[in-house]
Scaffold this motif. Structure first.
Motif, PDB file in Angstrom:
ATOM      1  N   PRO A   1      41.028  24.597  45.476  1.00 25.05           N
ATOM      2  CA  PRO A   1      42.281  25.484  44.916  1.00 25.05           C
ATOM      3  C   PRO A   1      41.935  26.852  44.307  1.00 25.05           C
ATOM      4  CG  PRO A   1      41.897  23.486  43.481  1.00 25.05           C
ATOM      5  CD  PRO A   1      40.862  23.460  44.759  1.00 25.05           C
ATOM      6  N   GLN A   2      42.533  27.744  44.115  1.00 24.35           N
ATOM      7  CA  GLN A   2      42.037  28.815  43.391  1.00 24.35           C
ATOM      8  C   GLN A   2      41.608  28.996  42.339  1.00 24.35           C
ATOM      9  OE1 GLN A   2      42.278  32.164  44.624  1.00 24.35           O
ATOM     10  NE2 GLN A   2      42.933  31.139  46.515  1.00 24.35           N
ATOM     11  N   GLY A   3      41.827  27.906  41.183  1.00 21.82           N
ATOM     12  CA  GLY A   3      41.043  28.056  40.092  1.00 21.82           C
ATOM     13  C   GLY A   3      39.483  27.198  40.058  1.00 21.82           C
ATOM     14  N   ALA A   4      39.384  26.487  41.247  1.00 17.16           N
ATOM     15  CA  ALA A   4      37.930  25.891  41.390  1.00 17.16           C
ATOM     16  C   ALA A   4      36.744  26.896  41.004  1.00 17.16           C
ATOM     17  CB  ALA A   4      37.803  25.266  42.810  1.00 17.16           C
ATOM     18  N   LEU A   5      35.686  26.267  40.237  1.00 15.76           N
ATOM     19  CA  LEU A   5      34.542  26.944  40.117  1.00 15.76           C
ATOM     20  C   LEU A   5      33.819  27.435  41.360  1.00 15.76           C
ATOM     21  CD1 LEU A   5      33.046  24.855  37.336  1.00 15.76           C
ATOM     22  CD2 LEU A   5      34.451  26.633  37.148  1.00 15.76           C
ATOM     23  N   GLU A   6      33.966  26.763  42.421  1.00  9.86           N
ATOM     24  CA  GLU A   6      33.314  27.030  43.788  1.00  9.86           C
ATOM     25  C   GLU A   6      34.058  28.473  44.081  1.00  9.86           C
ATOM     26  OE1 GLU A   6      34.446  24.004  43.092  1.00  9.86           O
ATOM     27  OE2 GLU A   6      32.965  22.626  43.450  1.00  9.86           O
ATOM     28  N   LYS A   7      35.166  28.482  43.896  1.00 10.46           N
ATOM     29  CA  LYS A   7      36.028  29.925  44.297  1.00 10.46           C
ATOM     30  C   LYS A   7      36.117  30.915  43.205  1.00 10.46           C
ATOM     31  CE  LYS A   7      38.737  28.903  47.900  1.00 10.46           C
ATOM     32  NZ  LYS A   7      40.080  29.355  48.482  1.00 10.46           N
ATOM     33  N   GLY A   8      35.078  30.975  42.169  1.00 13.66           N
ATOM     34  CA  GLY A   8      35.080  31.936  41.226  1.00 13.66           C
ATOM     35  C   GLY A   8      35.501  31.442  39.864  1.00 13.66           C
ATOM     36  N   GLY A   9      36.151  30.340  39.815  1.00 15.97           N
ATOM     37  CA  GLY A   9      36.882  29.897  38.491  1.00 15.97           C
ATOM     38  C   GLY A   9      38.003  30.876  38.246  1.00 15.97           C
ATOM     39  N   ARG A  10      38.469  31.652  38.466  1.00 23.64           N
ATOM     40  CA  ARG A  10      39.650  32.382  38.010  1.00 23.64           C
ATOM     41  C   ARG A  10      40.918  31.792  38.858  1.00 23.64           C
ATOM     42  NH1 ARG A  10      35.854  36.865  38.879  1.00 23.64           N
ATOM     43  NH2 ARG A  10      35.365  37.490  36.760  1.00 23.64           N
ATOM     44  N   ARG A  11      41.959  31.501  37.779  1.00 19.96           N
ATOM     45  CA  ARG A  11      43.057  31.378  38.073  1.00 19.96           C
ATOM     46  C   ARG A  11      44.228  32.080  37.507  1.00 19.96           C
ATOM     47  NH1 ARG A  11      46.109  28.801  34.253  1.00 19.96           N
ATOM     48  NH2 ARG A  11      44.941  27.960  32.261  1.00 19.96           N
ATOM     49  N   ALA A  12      45.444  32.033  38.045  1.00 16.08           N
ATOM     50  CA  ALA A  12      46.769  32.832  37.482  1.00 16.08           C
ATOM     51  C   ALA A  12      46.817  32.619  36.006  1.00 16.08           C
ATOM     52  CB  ALA A  12      47.674  32.722  38.472  1.00 16.08           C
ATOM     53  N   SER A  13      47.077  33.410  35.356  1.00 20.25           N
ATOM     54  CA  SER A  13      47.435  33.217  33.990  1.00 20.25           C
ATOM     55  C   SER A  13      48.826  32.462  33.599  1.00 20.25           C
ATOM     56  CB  SER A  13      47.797  34.802  33.073  1.00 20.25           C
ATOM     57  OG  SER A  13      46.488  35.489  33.345  1.00 20.25           O
ATOM     58  N   ALA A  14      48.917  31.554  32.473  1.00 20.90           N
ATOM     59  CA  ALA A  14      50.022  31.155  32.311  1.00 20.90           C
ATOM     60  C   ALA A  14      51.259  31.999  32.375  1.00 20.90           C
ATOM     61  CB  ALA A  14      49.929  30.278  31.125  1.00 20.90           C
ATOM     62  N   THR A  15      52.408  31.493  32.669  1.00 19.38           N
ATOM     63  CA  THR A  15      53.634  32.295  32.482  1.00 19.38           C
ATOM     64  C   THR A  15      54.374  32.572  31.376  1.00 19.38           C
ATOM     65  OG1 THR A  15      55.028  30.229  33.188  1.00 19.38           O
ATOM     66  CG2 THR A  15      54.130  31.286  34.828  1.00 19.38           C
ATOM     67  N   GLY A  16      53.807  31.996  30.156  1.00 19.97           N
ATOM     68  CA  GLY A  16      54.425  32.288  28.921  1.00 19.97           C
ATOM     69  C   GLY A  16      55.250  31.285  28.663  1.00 19.97           C
ATOM     70  N   ASP A  17      55.670  30.222  29.195  1.00 16.12           N
ATOM     71  CA  ASP A  17      56.379  29.162  28.865  1.00 16.12           C
ATOM     72  C   ASP A  17      55.910  27.964  28.370  1.00 16.12           C
ATOM     73  OD1 ASP A  17      55.161  28.177  30.947  1.00 16.12           O
ATOM     74  OD2 ASP A  17      56.982  27.416  32.068  1.00 16.12           O
ATOM     75  N   TYR A  18      54.400  28.272  27.881  1.00 15.08           N
ATOM     76  CA  TYR A  18      53.950  27.328  27.162  1.00 15.08           C
ATOM     77  C   TYR A  18      53.290  27.787  25.794  1.00 15.08           C
ATOM     78  CZ  TYR A  18      50.020  24.193  25.793  1.00 15.08           C
ATOM     79  OH  TYR A  18      49.157  23.184  25.202  1.00 15.08           O
ATOM     80  N   GLU A  19      53.761  26.894  24.675  1.00 16.61           N
ATOM     81  CA  GLU A  19      53.370  27.188  23.395  1.00 16.61           C
ATOM     82  C   GLU A  19      52.413  26.202  22.760  1.00 16.61           C
ATOM     83  OE1 GLU A  19      55.398  27.719  19.106  1.00 16.61           O
ATOM     84  OE2 GLU A  19      56.782  28.388  20.847  1.00 16.61           O
ATOM     85  N   ALA A  20      51.266  26.762  22.558  1.00 17.48           N
ATOM     86  CA  ALA A  20      50.261  25.610  22.033  1.00 17.48           C
ATOM     87  C   ALA A  20      50.642  24.913  20.795  1.00 17.48           C
ATOM     88  CB  ALA A  20      49.048  26.091  21.928  1.00 17.48           C
ATOM     89  N   TRP A  21      50.505  23.520  20.644  1.00 16.13           N
ATOM     90  CA  TRP A  21      50.783  22.919  19.362  1.00 16.13           C
ATOM     91  C   TRP A  21      49.804  23.273  18.078  1.00 16.13           C
ATOM     92  CZ3 TRP A  21      47.768  19.158  16.521  1.00 16.13           C
ATOM     93  CH2 TRP A  21      48.521  18.804  15.428  1.00 16.13           C
ATOM     94  N   THR A  22      50.087  23.728  17.003  1.00 19.00           N
ATOM     95  CA  THR A  22      49.003  23.699  16.123  1.00 19.00           C
ATOM     96  C   THR A  22      49.317  22.808  14.740  1.00 19.00           C
ATOM     97  OG1 THR A  22      50.635  25.317  14.824  1.00 19.00           O
ATOM     98  CG2 THR A  22      48.705  26.267  16.466  1.00 19.00           C
ATOM     99  N   PRO A  23      48.454  22.215  14.084  1.00 22.96           N
ATOM    100  CA  PRO A  23      48.659  21.209  13.024  1.00 22.96           C
ATOM    101  C   PRO A  23      49.383  21.743  11.904  1.00 22.96           C
ATOM    102  CG  PRO A  23      46.397  21.792  13.194  1.00 22.96           C
ATOM    103  CD  PRO A  23      46.931  22.553  14.354  1.00 22.96           C
ATOM    104  N   ASP A  24      49.441  23.103  11.681  1.00 27.94           N
ATOM    105  CA  ASP A  24      50.073  23.407  10.326  1.00 27.94           C
ATOM    106  C   ASP A  24      51.447  24.098  10.820  1.00 27.94           C
ATOM    107  OD1 ASP A  24      48.194  25.246  11.465  1.00 27.94           O
ATOM    108  OD2 ASP A  24      49.159  26.714  10.236  1.00 27.94           O
ATOM    109  N   GLY A  25      51.755  23.976  12.351  1.00 28.89           N
ATOM    110  CA  GLY A  25      53.132  24.569  12.479  1.00 28.89           C
ATOM    111  C   GLY A  25      54.291  23.615  12.247  1.00 28.89           C
ATOM    112  N   ASP A  26      55.496  24.006  12.236  1.00 27.80           N
ATOM    113  CA  ASP A  26      56.583  23.404  11.798  1.00 27.80           C
ATOM    114  C   ASP A  26      56.786  22.391  12.931  1.00 27.80           C
ATOM    115  OD1 ASP A  26      58.334  26.303  10.914  1.00 27.80           O
ATOM    116  OD2 ASP A  26      57.305  24.856   9.636  1.00 27.80           O
ATOM    117  N   GLU A  27      57.695  21.312  12.651  1.00 29.34           N
ATOM    118  CA  GLU A  27      58.018  20.106  13.460  1.00 29.34           C
ATOM    119  C   GLU A  27      59.083  20.806  14.467  1.00 29.34           C
ATOM    120  OE1 GLU A  27      59.180  16.490  11.687  1.00 29.34           O
ATOM    121  OE2 GLU A  27      57.728  16.502  10.214  1.00 29.34           O
ATOM    122  N   ALA A  28      58.888  20.293  15.792  1.00 26.64           N
ATOM    123  CA  ALA A  28      59.896  20.549  16.619  1.00 26.64           C
ATOM    124  C   ALA A  28      61.271  19.954  16.196  1.00 26.64           C
ATOM    125  CB  ALA A  28      59.482  19.859  18.003  1.00 26.64           C
TER     126      ALA A  28
END
Length: 143
Positions: A107-134
């Motif tokens: 697939p496009q993100g495979a290391l054998e194809k250069g290891g580049r993949r499309a950027s995330a679409t912005g619908d993901y927010e990473a969890w942080t331990p000091d952040g508020d609860e959902a």
């Protein structure tokens, strides 16, 4: 691998012992487009005829086309040319498993194809331990 390695290995094709003794009393039923030969002879414990394949090249079960697979597994009684209809014009030929070869799917993100993949679409927010609860998360609430 050649004739010198053949007496000592089984994974590169049929050994001399298989050719000289294993096929004694067997009948060759046919050959597929990859050069594999198919044999029948003897019987198993249920009385069904034993069926064999001698690979042309590496012993890889993915190199058995579907029509011969069905014959090997007693899904059809006769060789594919007698028991199955002719292949349709739109059918592609069987391809062995290409994993581990240069022709394997990557697939496009495979290391054998250069290891580049499309950027995330912005619908993901990473969890942080000091952040508020959902909202609605009761895991942190006191019991």
């Amino acid at each position: 691998m050649g004739i010198n390695l053949n007496p000592f290995t089984w994974w590169t094709g049929a050994s001399w012992g298989t050719i000289l003794y294993g096929l004694r009393g067997k009948t060759q039923v046919g050959e597929d487009s990859l050069g594999n030969t198919y044999w029948e002879g003897g019987s198993d414990t249920a009385g069904n005829p034993r069926r064999y394949v001698i690979y042309a090249g590496a012993n890889d079960t993915s190199r058995v086309p579907p029509e011969w697979f069905s014959w090997l597994h007693h899904q059809v009684d006769h060789a594919p040319d007698r028991s199955l209809p002719a292949p349709r014009a739109w059918e592609k030929p069987a391809v062995p498993n290409l994993t581990g070869t240069a022709l394997a799917y990557r697939p496009q993100g495979a290391l054998e194809k250069g290891g580049r993949r499309a950027s995330a679409t912005g619908d993901y927010e990473a969890w942080t331990p000091d952040g508020d609860e959902a909202p609605g998360d009761e895991r942190g609430a006191a019991a």
